[in-house]
Design a protein around this motif. Sequence first.
Motif, PDB file in Angstrom:
ATOM      1  N   SER A  37     -18.629  -4.766  -5.869  1.00 47.92           N
ATOM      2  CA  SER A  37     -18.104  -5.432  -4.582  1.00 47.92           C
ATOM      3  C   SER A  37     -18.942  -6.581  -4.698  1.00 47.92           C
ATOM      4  O   SER A  37     -19.808  -6.598  -4.436  1.00 47.92           O
ATOM      5  CB  SER A  37     -18.448  -4.860  -3.057  1.00 47.92           C
ATOM      6  N   ARG A  96      -8.091  -3.434  -5.428  1.00 49.16           N
ATOM      7  CA  ARG A  96      -9.772  -3.160  -4.827  1.00 49.16           C
ATOM      8  C   ARG A  96     -10.960  -2.878  -5.724  1.00 49.16           C
ATOM      9  O   ARG A  96     -11.723  -2.674  -5.460  1.00 49.16           O
ATOM     10  CB  ARG A  96      -9.730  -2.216  -3.613  1.00 49.16           C
ATOM     11  N   ASP A  97     -10.486  -0.702  -6.085  1.00 49.30           N
ATOM     12  CA  ASP A  97     -11.847  -0.412  -6.973  1.00 49.30           C
ATOM     13  C   ASP A  97     -11.551  -0.498  -7.703  1.00 49.30           C
ATOM     14  O   ASP A  97     -12.937   0.295  -8.261  1.00 49.30           O
ATOM     15  CB  ASP A  97     -11.340   0.896  -6.652  1.00 49.30           C
ATOM     16  N   SER A 134       0.674  -0.682   0.000  1.00 45.46           N
ATOM     17  CA  SER A 134      -0.061  -0.580   0.442  1.00 45.46           C
ATOM     18  C   SER A 134       1.238   1.322   0.297  1.00 45.46           C
ATOM     19  O   SER A 134       0.725   2.413  -0.239  1.00 45.46           O
ATOM     20  CB  SER A 134      -0.927  -0.154   0.952  1.00 45.46           C
ATOM     21  N   ARG A 191      -4.596  -7.507   3.886  1.00 55.28           N
ATOM     22  CA  ARG A 191      -5.445  -6.446   3.725  1.00 55.28           C
ATOM     23  C   ARG A 191      -6.504  -8.154   3.272  1.00 55.28           C
ATOM     24  O   ARG A 191      -7.063  -7.903   2.572  1.00 55.28           O
ATOM     25  CB  ARG A 191      -5.747  -5.635   2.865  1.00 55.28           C
ATOM     26  N   LEU A 238     -10.383  -7.529   2.647  1.00 53.09           N
ATOM     27  CA  LEU A 238     -10.444  -7.537   0.640  1.00 53.09           C
ATOM     28  C   LEU A 238     -10.844  -8.202   0.832  1.00 53.09           C
ATOM     29  O   LEU A 238     -11.555  -8.752  -1.148  1.00 53.09           O
ATOM     30  CB  LEU A 238      -9.376  -6.628   0.654  1.00 53.09           C
ATOM     31  N   ASN A 280     -15.382  -3.201  -7.238  1.00 57.59           N
ATOM     32  CA  ASN A 280     -16.383  -2.220  -7.403  1.00 57.59           C
ATOM     33  C   ASN A 280     -17.003  -2.661  -9.091  1.00 57.59           C
ATOM     34  O   ASN A 280     -16.757  -2.083  -9.869  1.00 57.59           O
ATOM     35  CB  ASN A 280     -16.135  -0.728  -7.532  1.00 57.59           C
ATOM     36  N   PHE A 312      -4.412  -9.749  -1.701  1.00 56.76           N
ATOM     37  CA  PHE A 312      -4.591  -8.976  -0.756  1.00 56.76           C
ATOM     38  C   PHE A 312      -4.743  -9.390   0.987  1.00 56.76           C
ATOM     39  O   PHE A 312      -4.293  -8.266   1.403  1.00 56.76           O
ATOM     40  CB  PHE A 312      -6.636  -8.954  -0.159  1.00 56.76           C
ATOM     41  N   ALA A 367     -14.419  -6.916  -1.533  1.00 57.44           N
ATOM     42  CA  ALA A 367     -13.783  -5.716  -2.712  1.00 57.44           C
ATOM     43  C   ALA A 367     -14.332  -6.225  -3.743  1.00 57.44           C
ATOM     44  O   ALA A 367     -14.629  -6.636  -3.945  1.00 57.44           O
ATOM     45  CB  ALA A 367     -11.777  -6.471  -3.192  1.00 57.44           C
ATOM     46  N   VAL A 388      -2.820  -1.248  -3.327  1.00 53.30           N
ATOM     47  CA  VAL A 388      -3.685  -2.300  -3.134  1.00 53.30           C
ATOM     48  C   VAL A 388      -4.903  -1.255  -3.366  1.00 53.30           C
ATOM     49  O   VAL A 388      -6.241  -2.042  -3.842  1.00 53.30           O
ATOM     50  CB  VAL A 388      -3.372  -2.451  -1.596  1.00 53.30           C
ATOM     51  N   THR A 389      -5.237  -0.311  -3.038  1.00 52.58           N
ATOM     52  CA  THR A 389      -6.408   0.732  -3.152  1.00 52.58           C
ATOM     53  C   THR A 389      -7.142   0.286  -4.676  1.00 52.58           C
ATOM     54  O   THR A 389      -8.606   0.387  -5.222  1.00 52.58           O
ATOM     55  CB  THR A 389      -5.824   2.124  -2.784  1.00 52.58           C
TER      56      THR A 389
END
Length: 657
Positions: free
Chosen positions: A148, A104-105, A90, A137, A140, A146, A132, A144, A100-101
């Motif tokens: 989710s 995730r998104d 991250s 994390r 996630l 989008n 993850f 996780a 990482v974000t």
Amino acid sequence: MSHRRRFSHAIHPRTTALSAALLVLLLLTAAAMPSAAQAATPEQASAKGLDYLHAQWRDNGGFSPSSSTGDLGSTPWAIMAISAAGYDPSTWMADGNDLVTLLRDADLEQEAERGSGSNNTPAFYAKLILAFTAAGRPDLAVLAGNPSLDLVSTLLSYQDAADGRFRISAGSTSADISTTIWATLALAAAGRSEDAARAAQWLSSVQGENGGFAFQSSSAAATDVDDTGAAVQALLAAGVDAADPAVTRALDYLRSSQLPDGGFLGWGVSNKSTAESTSWAVQAILAAGGDPSTWTTSEGANPISYLLALQQADGCFAHYQGQVATPVMTTTQAIIALCGRPFPVTLTANAVAPDYVPILHSFAPTAGAQLPSGAFEIVASFADNTGGTGLDQARIHLKINGAERQVPANSATTGGFTLVIDDLGAGQHSLSLTIGDLAGHTLTQESTISVAATTTTTTTTTTTTTRRVTYVGGTGSGGGGTSGGSTRPARIGTPSGYDPLGYTTSTARTRIGTDSAGHAQTRAGEAMPLQTNDGLVAGTAMQTPEDGTFGEADGGDIAVTGQKIPEDEGEGKAATGLLVGGIVALLPLGALLSQASLRKRTSLLGSVFQEVGAVLPEDDPDAPVPPADVTAARDQAAWVQFQGRLRHRLAHLPLPD
């Protein structure tokens, strides 16, 4: 088990097309393979490998060595490699977003079913879970994407209820061993030990007679190093003991597949070791508690030395000697193995990852600098980030006003340069310095500087038609002597914007500075001290006369204070020569002299002109010159004009007795 492997089987027409495209990529990347740059230690090699990966990171969170849009299929691998090296994934930041974000998104379901994971959707979900958890994390892994989704539950939906294996699609045996291996590793990482154990039980049942594992369970499938090394890690992650026959037999199979160069026989090649297969073998050895560096061949090589020898100058790892292919994927696998981390990788440290971009220590002139002239030095000092691949001379560029300037060829090795600039005019100028490393990172520093306009102001009353200086010899205290002189050509190459003193008749000047060659910069209207260089005759400045010591204009006696000029003991004793020579030298410099009578001045000036052959009426400087021939007439006319100017300038200046 490599990324390349997922595109290698004719599962359906789409896979066949991708396989053909990959073959073209292999051929193209082989031609552009950078030279090898073996690192001294696995730690150094891992650092350089991460430097390369960081340079291939794209804004969407994916990775690509040739496109502005990265492949998200590489992102889970990169996260695991970063974590294996001891960094928190991250802390990989770009424009306020971390790696990482970004993952995730993303639309993970679309990526799994129609994007980079579509060739093996459950295996892609498994790699997301592993990534993850490697990033620290685990939350996630169950929420996780989008939109989710629960990655663990989605993965379990691909498990066969009857025997516990994982399938790409219901009833299919295509890639079922490889898919089950990935699912077992992910479920173990997510803490779903029972589900992982059930899958591992099925894996043990499909082990080959030679101890190896194949890519899929069909009878025609051959065992290979990649799947065998991955299966060992999956079995151990699911709780199988390292002394279990399934594990020991698999390790024996790996030993039999090691080649003399220390590497392991690669999938899809008949007699070559590959980085990917060697990495899987190294991880299996580590997972079973072994030391891969002790797996030494008769040639004295081992798996670690083989991997180190494959690293290129830019930090990536070759597929095998002489062949670079899918460098992002190959590099992630090699890093994980060299860091000594089997799957599943866990976050063991929260260290902040390096910035990777080269560092600019200093760059002068600084932004907004105001320079007195266009002659100056550009000085830069820079370095690559600690542990990186090193600076690349081909990526060091200096531009002035958009035009490239050549920097010293050793700038990368010395970490800086000094460059002399001498051709900028007045006004604003843009500077741009770009430095880059071998991995592909670049840093650009841009600034604007200004060069001052020339401050010399000259008021010229009359300009001579000749450009020469006359040196007059002879000494004495009286008048009536003769003088001898010589000329030398005017100075050339005078810096632009600076008045060549002593070669034109103009008002007196005061020195306000010098250029880089030592030439004086002046402004009009003020007196300038005597000089002893630049072709000017040195002399002694006359002192200011005392009041009441001057004669009348009709020729009375003239008294002057000052230093007496010594007599010349040489031939001729020309009394007037040196006296007039001092006057000629002092006139352009504006030396202060007392006012003298017109008669005395005219008499002395006349002797000068007679010496050089000009016949001048004593009382009428503007009288016509009798022409002897064209050249003589031109010279005499010049001297007549010169006398007129001298009288004008000496209207209030004295002459010595």
